[in-house]
Design an enzyme around this catalytic site. Sequence first.
Site, PDB file in Angstrom:
ATOM      1  N   SER A   1      -7.725   4.649   4.216  1.00 61.60           N
ATOM      2  CA  SER A   1      -7.595   3.958   2.931  1.00 61.60           C
ATOM      3  C   SER A   1      -7.895   2.471   3.097  1.00 61.60           C
ATOM      4  CB  SER A   1      -6.181   4.137   2.365  1.00 61.60           C
ATOM      5  OG  SER A   1      -6.061   5.342   1.654  1.00 61.60           O
TER       6      SER A   1
ATOM      7  N   ASN B   1      -3.812  19.822   2.258  1.00 59.28           N
ATOM      8  CA  ASN B   1      -4.859  18.954   2.785  1.00 59.28           C
ATOM      9  C   ASN B   1      -4.600  18.562   4.240  1.00 59.28           C
ATOM     10  OD1 ASN B   1      -5.656  15.833   3.240  1.00 59.28           O
ATOM     11  ND2 ASN B   1      -7.240  16.858   2.065  1.00 59.28           N
TER      12      ASN B   1
ATOM     13  N   LYS C   1       5.249   2.679  -2.807  1.00 58.16           N
ATOM     14  CA  LYS C   1       5.121   4.107  -3.105  1.00 58.16           C
ATOM     15  C   LYS C   1       5.369   4.307  -4.585  1.00 58.16           C
ATOM     16  CE  LYS C   1       4.279   7.910  -0.708  1.00 58.16           C
ATOM     17  NZ  LYS C   1       3.303   8.006   0.401  1.00 58.16           N
TER      18      LYS C   1
ATOM     19  N   LYS D   1       4.901   1.937   8.728  1.00 59.31           N
ATOM     20  CA  LYS D   1       3.703   2.681   9.121  1.00 59.31           C
ATOM     21  C   LYS D   1       2.491   1.761   9.223  1.00 59.31           C
ATOM     22  CE  LYS D   1       3.275   6.618   7.158  1.00 59.31           C
ATOM     23  NZ  LYS D   1       3.039   7.673   6.147  1.00 59.31           N
TER      24      LYS D   1
ATOM     25  N   THR E   1      -5.817  12.028   7.286  1.00 50.87           N
ATOM     26  CA  THR E   1      -4.446  12.235   7.748  1.00 50.87           C
ATOM     27  C   THR E   1      -4.388  13.393   8.729  1.00 50.87           C
ATOM     28  OG1 THR E   1      -3.621  11.419   5.622  1.00 50.87           O
ATOM     29  CG2 THR E   1      -2.058  12.571   7.040  1.00 50.87           C
TER      30      THR E   1
ATOM     31  N   LYS F   1       0.848  -1.190   0.000  1.00 51.82           N
ATOM     32  CA  LYS F   1       0.000   0.000   0.000  1.00 51.82           C
ATOM     33  C   LYS F   1       0.878   1.232   0.000  1.00 51.82           C
ATOM     34  CE  LYS F   1      -4.251   1.647   0.422  1.00 51.82           C
ATOM     35  NZ  LYS F   1      -3.926   2.745  -0.504  1.00 51.82           N
TER      36      LYS F   1
END
Length: 414
Positions: free
Chosen positions: A347, A216, A102, A90, A185, A66
């Site tokens: 997510s 954001n 990523k 994470k 987030t 992810k």
Amino acid sequence: MRAFESTQIFFDAAAEHLNIEPSLREALLMPSREVQVQVTIERDDGSLANYVGFRVQHDNSRGPMKGGLRYHPQVDLDEVRSLASLMTWKTAVVNLPYGGAKGGIGVNPSKMSKREIERLTRAFVDQIHDIVGPDTDIPAPDMGTDHQVMAWFRNQWEKYHGFNPAVITGKPVEEYGARGREEATGRGVGSLTVKLAKRLGIKPAAAKTAIQGFGNVGTHAAKFLYESEFPIIAVSDLTGTYYDPNGLNISEVLRHKLNHPKGLLEGYQHCECLPVDALMSLQDVNVLIPAALGGVITSENVNDIHASIIIEAANGPVDPEADAVLQEKGVTILPDILANAGGVTVSYFEWVQNRQHYRWTLDRVRQELDHTMNEAFENVWQTAQQNNVSLRNAAYMIGITRVRRAAELAGLTS
């Protein structure tokens, strides 16, 4: 210092506490796959433009990989490799059944039209569609991308593989996205800031806060903390630092940003406007939240920082040399692999809903997010106390231990 080198230093510090031998460290840190592709599109004026795209898949010991998709001029293989590794630790820290990945393209989206960004996204999907999917590697938004880019990505991928919205997260709510994903987030950053301040015995009124980066993540963190009665005395974006020692009216600041044609703070006049880099050295700041690019706190500016708490809303904002100085000064740092994990957590909720073909309410998303983040924080806090290590070391120790155990159980290590 290169991004991946910084990540490796933090990894090694935790691995020392866990007594992990060098060969296993290398196996845990080395990416499983690195892909670099050329992405060529036709610009609106008819000319051709060439860009380089990347997808790094770090580890899948704990589940599908992810990680976000970033459009930014500074994107390169080293940065993407570092961010993919961070995603592995994470997702393990917050105990999601994922590994880390990523992706990104070295491009400045602010200099492209919407149609050009769409063509860029679709061309990138054409290059990597066969290595991503809901059971292998699930992209998400990151810097320079948003729910619209995710919708284009999904649409292009499904041309090859058929209907399956779980291939990507961060989609528009109308396109099987999760309610609360865009705020996730920043909300996680805000909630853990409140929790950490309480642990340290700091009351909200005394926690004068500065947020570097007002995109954001920064805006949603500011909103959450403002509603929690934290005085936000400074915020910044590329147009400057906006400062009021008595606390900004964040509702007013957000309205200004919303009404600005480019979504910037430029022109906001109900406070003092300082240079962009002034935010880092403000003397009356207790809580500093870097929420933009990585590598903003280095050995060159670390001694200018007066905050006693740093919340890493961005990925890798503090380099190892600066981290060592801050630790000696007694600064408490909430590391990125915990602080900004709210995005990947929601997510995951979106992916779960897509797989079940069932939609959660916003209240349920927020409730599950707060529970997940609070549980992860408690685990990290207790590990730090029991082992007399920093919160960063504790978070890495938890993440590495969980990934190592999964690899052992799968027979990938001995």
